[in-house]
Scaffold this motif. Structure first.
Motif, PDB file in Angstrom:
ATOM      1  N   VAL A  43       9.421 142.430  23.109  1.00 25.35           N
ATOM      2  CA  VAL A  43       9.980 141.280  22.382  1.00 25.35           C
ATOM      3  C   VAL A  43      11.216 140.747  23.098  1.00 25.35           C
ATOM      4  CG1 VAL A  43      11.123 140.589  20.239  1.00 25.35           C
ATOM      5  CG2 VAL A  43       9.047 141.988  20.153  1.00 25.35           C
ATOM      6  N   ILE A  44      12.105 141.656  23.522  1.00 28.40           N
ATOM      7  CA  ILE A  44      13.316 141.227  24.224  1.00 28.40           C
ATOM      8  C   ILE A  44      12.967 140.526  25.528  1.00 28.40           C
ATOM      9  CG2 ILE A  44      15.389 142.051  25.416  1.00 28.40           C
ATOM     10  CD1 ILE A  44      15.580 144.268  23.321  1.00 28.40           C
ATOM     11  N   ALA A  45      12.013 141.101  26.270  1.00 29.41           N
ATOM     12  CA  ALA A  45      11.608 140.489  27.536  1.00 29.41           C
ATOM     13  C   ALA A  45      11.015 139.107  27.320  1.00 29.41           C
ATOM     14  CB  ALA A  45      10.599 141.392  28.248  1.00 29.41           C
ATOM     15  N   ASN A  46      10.228 138.955  26.269  1.00 23.31           N
ATOM     16  CA  ASN A  46       9.592 137.666  26.004  1.00 23.31           C
ATOM     17  C   ASN A  46      10.611 136.603  25.582  1.00 23.31           C
ATOM     18  OD1 ASN A  46       7.095 138.728  26.578  1.00 23.31           O
ATOM     19  ND2 ASN A  46       6.504 139.044  24.444  1.00 23.31           N
ATOM     20  N   PHE A  47      11.604 137.007  24.801  1.00 19.00           N
ATOM     21  CA  PHE A  47      12.587 136.049  24.305  1.00 19.00           C
ATOM     22  C   PHE A  47      13.694 135.757  25.317  1.00 19.00           C
ATOM     23  CE2 PHE A  47      10.567 136.509  20.298  1.00 19.00           C
ATOM     24  CZ  PHE A  47      11.031 135.493  19.470  1.00 19.00           C
ATOM     25  N   PHE A  48      14.126 136.795  26.050  1.00 18.26           N
ATOM     26  CA  PHE A  48      15.327 136.654  26.871  1.00 18.26           C
ATOM     27  C   PHE A  48      15.113 136.953  28.346  1.00 18.26           C
ATOM     28  CE2 PHE A  48      16.635 138.078  22.576  1.00 18.26           C
ATOM     29  CZ  PHE A  48      17.218 136.898  22.149  1.00 18.26           C
ATOM     30  N   GLY A  49      13.943 137.477  28.737  1.00 11.80           N
ATOM     31  CA  GLY A  49      13.635 137.722  30.140  1.00 11.80           C
ATOM     32  C   GLY A  49      14.602 138.682  30.799  1.00 11.80           C
ATOM     33  N   ALA A  50      14.989 138.359  32.041  1.00 11.03           N
ATOM     34  CA  ALA A  50      15.933 139.208  32.782  1.00 11.03           C
ATOM     35  C   ALA A  50      17.135 138.388  33.226  1.00 11.03           C
ATOM     36  CB  ALA A  50      15.239 139.839  33.990  1.00 11.03           C
ATOM     37  N   LYS A 139      29.119 135.406  31.494  1.00  9.71           N
ATOM     38  CA  LYS A 139      28.467 136.702  31.314  1.00  9.71           C
ATOM     39  C   LYS A 139      29.476 137.762  30.877  1.00  9.71           C
ATOM     40  CE  LYS A 139      25.347 137.983  34.366  1.00  9.71           C
ATOM     41  NZ  LYS A 139      24.697 138.629  35.565  1.00  9.71           N
ATOM     42  N   PHE A 140      30.664 137.731  31.462  1.00 11.78           N
ATOM     43  CA  PHE A 140      31.699 138.704  31.114  1.00 11.78           C
ATOM     44  C   PHE A 140      32.125 138.539  29.654  1.00 11.78           C
ATOM     45  CE2 PHE A 140      36.073 140.109  30.640  1.00 11.78           C
ATOM     46  CZ  PHE A 140      36.048 141.364  31.220  1.00 11.78           C
ATOM     47  N   GLY A 141      32.393 137.307  29.243  1.00 13.98           N
ATOM     48  CA  GLY A 141      32.814 137.059  27.865  1.00 13.98           C
ATOM     49  C   GLY A 141      31.739 137.408  26.859  1.00 13.98           C
ATOM     50  N   LEU A 142      30.488 137.098  27.185  1.00 12.16           N
ATOM     51  CA  LEU A 142      29.383 137.417  26.291  1.00 12.16           C
ATOM     52  C   LEU A 142      29.231 138.925  26.127  1.00 12.16           C
ATOM     53  CD1 LEU A 142      26.991 136.428  24.610  1.00 12.16           C
ATOM     54  CD2 LEU A 142      25.617 136.376  26.712  1.00 12.16           C
ATOM     55  N   THR A 143      29.379 139.663  27.225  1.00 15.02           N
ATOM     56  CA  THR A 143      29.270 141.119  27.155  1.00 15.02           C
ATOM     57  C   THR A 143      30.368 141.708  26.277  1.00 15.02           C
ATOM     58  OG1 THR A 143      28.343 141.152  29.397  1.00 15.02           O
ATOM     59  CG2 THR A 143      29.154 143.232  28.517  1.00 15.02           C
ATOM     60  N   ASP A 199      24.291 130.541  16.994  1.00  6.46           N
ATOM     61  CA  ASP A 199      24.510 129.587  18.085  1.00  6.46           C
ATOM     62  C   ASP A 199      24.071 130.185  19.417  1.00  6.46           C
ATOM     63  OD1 ASP A 199      25.555 127.764  16.291  1.00  6.46           O
ATOM     64  OD2 ASP A 199      27.627 128.477  16.562  1.00  6.46           O
ATOM     65  N   LEU A 200      24.322 131.473  19.604  1.00  2.00           N
ATOM     66  CA  LEU A 200      23.847 132.202  20.779  1.00  2.00           C
ATOM     67  C   LEU A 200      22.771 133.180  20.308  1.00  2.00           C
ATOM     68  CD1 LEU A 200      27.185 133.001  22.663  1.00  2.00           C
ATOM     69  CD2 LEU A 200      25.405 131.395  23.368  1.00  2.00           C
ATOM     70  N   PRO A 201      21.499 132.834  20.465  1.00  2.00           N
ATOM     71  CA  PRO A 201      20.419 133.677  19.928  1.00  2.00           C
ATOM     72  C   PRO A 201      20.475 135.128  20.384  1.00  2.00           C
ATOM     73  CG  PRO A 201      19.553 131.555  20.606  1.00  2.00           C
ATOM     74  CD  PRO A 201      20.972 131.597  21.074  1.00  2.00           C
ATOM     75  N   VAL A 202      20.938 135.368  21.615  1.00  2.00           N
ATOM     76  CA  VAL A 202      20.942 136.741  22.128  1.00  2.00           C
ATOM     77  C   VAL A 202      21.900 137.637  21.346  1.00  2.00           C
ATOM     78  CG1 VAL A 202      22.793 136.491  23.842  1.00  2.00           C
ATOM     79  CG2 VAL A 202      20.873 138.044  24.305  1.00  2.00           C
TER      80      VAL A 202
END
Length: 526
Positions: A43-50, A139-143, A199-202
């Motif tokens: 599911v994660i791979a399908n929605f968010f890939g790599a 990427k840093f802020g999201l993490t 707002d950020l689906p991930v």
């Protein structure tokens, strides 16, 4: 809250039975969890890939998950279970409950403090564990934002592991083995039901981790209450049992989790590589952990209370025989599993994960690191079992010494292999250091006279080699070219994957049977 029992009233005692049956039960429950874990990753791979979002989540989840294996299943369980087993056989039930209450309060306080500090220092932790993200502000802020949500999972899952360790000590292996299913269900549900509202689906993945922590903890509490062992937490670091557990945990914090430290080093170095490297390592690591969790960890979980009791009663013969049984069981499954992962790396990655955002290059790159992890799969499994031989004897120093050697070797190998092999070199370094770790643990047990091989090893080794050769030959003959797996539709992939798995498994076990291996040879009383 549990009502106190009179000193003379004994909590429900441990269930005695076959180690094979108990391992099988834990294995089945773990298999259910790992299958749902694969579904979760699909599911994660399908929605968010790599992409960047997936990389950010995997780091934000790996940090508390790594510490969980230190504070929970790793160092804590290996220190707590032997002491609890000793208390159950040498003191009154009331004193055993005092130990449980004191450990719950002391461990809980430590975890709360660590969690508060970590949430406040989320950017710093991100910089330490993924320094390659510093060049990418998004990427840093999201993490860091995800880490503030995922880190409290450490407290929740560590207390869940504490409850599970008590249940395991009293012969209830099924409930702790089933509990991880709730994590996978929570993450899958969060992807489908929370992403539309964010707002950020991930970020739904981060919230799914926190929800899972609460679900897993509260799921186990009724079973503790049934045993009359629901803790009343009390901070008491001066309790004799608590001090012993802390003393055992200190070196075990490192020794039992060397493989996890090595995987974390992979993540740190991978953060400097091209985008997708962290995800490629994650997907391949998840596949290699399927047999590790279903069989290696299941066997180690079951034999720890048994070995602890046999050590407490000074039954060295049965101790060695139990450890030998565990090593043979690991080889029986670990060898064909590792070979199958090597041969079927592309088919497995493509069939399981390539249904949405995952590209052809992602499949091929993940397959490279999967083959590298497969090299060390058998050794990862052996480490779990062999380390248990030390921890059941309350010896945490020896695995630490071995772990230091393996850690240094891993660092050196990482630097040697990351340039020519990129992310696959990191995975291979981890595997090679695991081989060194397992070899040193085995040699130490043998030299101390703790473990001696039982009769029939050469015949057993020949049977394993013959059956494995037959299985690999069939898989190589049946397996289509990589191009087929990258272009075929999902149902064709599933058909061929099922044919390969069932065909390879059938040939392996039929070959074992034909050579004289029987199930009764693996039956052993607890």
């Amino acid at each position: 809250m549990s009502a106190e029992k009179p000193d003379s009233e004994q909590p429900v005692g441990p269930k005695q039975g076959s180690l094979l049956r108990s391992s099988g039960l834990v294995g089945v429950m773990t298999m259910l969890s790992r299958v749902l874990g694969l579904a979760r990753d699909i599911v994660i791979a399908n929605f968010f890939g790599a992409g960047a979002g997936a990389d950010a989540f995997f780091v934000a989840f790996k940090i508390p998950n790594f510490m969980r294996r230190l504070f929970a299943e790793g160092a804590f369980s290996q220190a707590f279970v032997p002491v609890l087993s000793e208390y159950r056989t040498t003191v009154t039930p009331a004193e055993t409950r005092v130990l449980i209450n004191s450990v719950a309060g002391t461990l809980g306080l430590v975890l709360v403090l660590i969690t508060v500090v970590a949430v406040a220092a989320a950017p710093l932790l991100t910089a330490v564990f993924a320094p390659g993200f510093l060049d990418d502000d998004i990427k840093f802020g999201l993490t860091a934002d995800m880490l503030r949500i995922t880190f409290p999972y450490l407290f929740l899952i560590s207390m869940t592991a504490f409850a599970g360790a008590i249940l395991n000590s009293y012969g209830n292996f099924a409930v702790p083995a089933f509990t991880p299913v709730l994590l996978n269900l929570s993450l899958i549900g969060s992807v489908y039901f929370l992403t539309p509202y964010l707002d950020l689906p991930v970020m739904a993945l981060a919230w799914g981790v926190m929800i899972a922590g609460f679900a897993q903890l509260f799921f186990q509490l009724p079973f503790l209450a049934k045993l009359g062992l629901l803790p009343k937490p009390k901070v008491n670091r001066q309790h004799e049992g608590v001090r012993r557990i802390l003393k055992l945990m200190t070196p075990a914090l490192f020794g039992v989790s060397v493989s996890q430290v090595n995987l974390l080093l992979d993540t740190i170095l991978a953060s400097f590589l091209v985008t997708g490297s962290v995800s490629w390592l994650y997907y391949s690591d998840r596949l290699s952990e399927l047999p590790l969790g279903v069989f290696g960890i299941a066997i180690a979980t079951v034999i720890l209370p048994s070995l602890s009791r046999k050590h407490a009663s000074a039954n060295t013969g049965e101790f060695s025989a139990t450890l030998d049984w565990a090593v043979r069981a690991v080889l029986l499954i670990g060898i064909p599993a590792a070979l199958a992962l090597m041969v079927l790396a592309v088919p497995l990655i493509s069939t399981l994960f390539q249904h949405g955002a995952l590209a052809d290059e992602d499949v091929l790159m993940s397959a490279q690191s999967l083959r590298a992890y497969a090299v060390g799969l058998l050794f990862f499994m052996l480490i779990k079992v062999l380390a248990t031989g030390y921890f059941s004897r309350q010896d945490t120093k020896t695995p630490v010494k071995v772990g230091v050697v393996a850690m240094v070797a891993n660092m050196v190998l990482n630097l040697m292999l990351v340039v020519p092999l990129a992310h696959a070199g990191l995975a291979l370094a981890t595997s090679l250091s695991a081989a060194l770790n397992a070899g040193l643990l085995w040699n130490g047990l043998r030299r101390q006279g703790i473990y001696s091989a039982q009769p029939g090893w050469w015949r057993f080794a020949g049977q394993l080699v013959g059956a494995s050769v037959m299985m690999v030959a069939l898989l190589l003959w049946l397996n289509p070219a990589d191009e087929y797996w990258l272009s075929a539709d999902v149902w064709k992939k599933i058909f061929w994957m099922a044919l390969l798995c069932f065909g390879g498994g059938a040939v392996y076990f039929v070959s074992l049977f034909a050579s004289g291996v029987r199930i009764r040879q693996f039956r052993m009383r607890d």
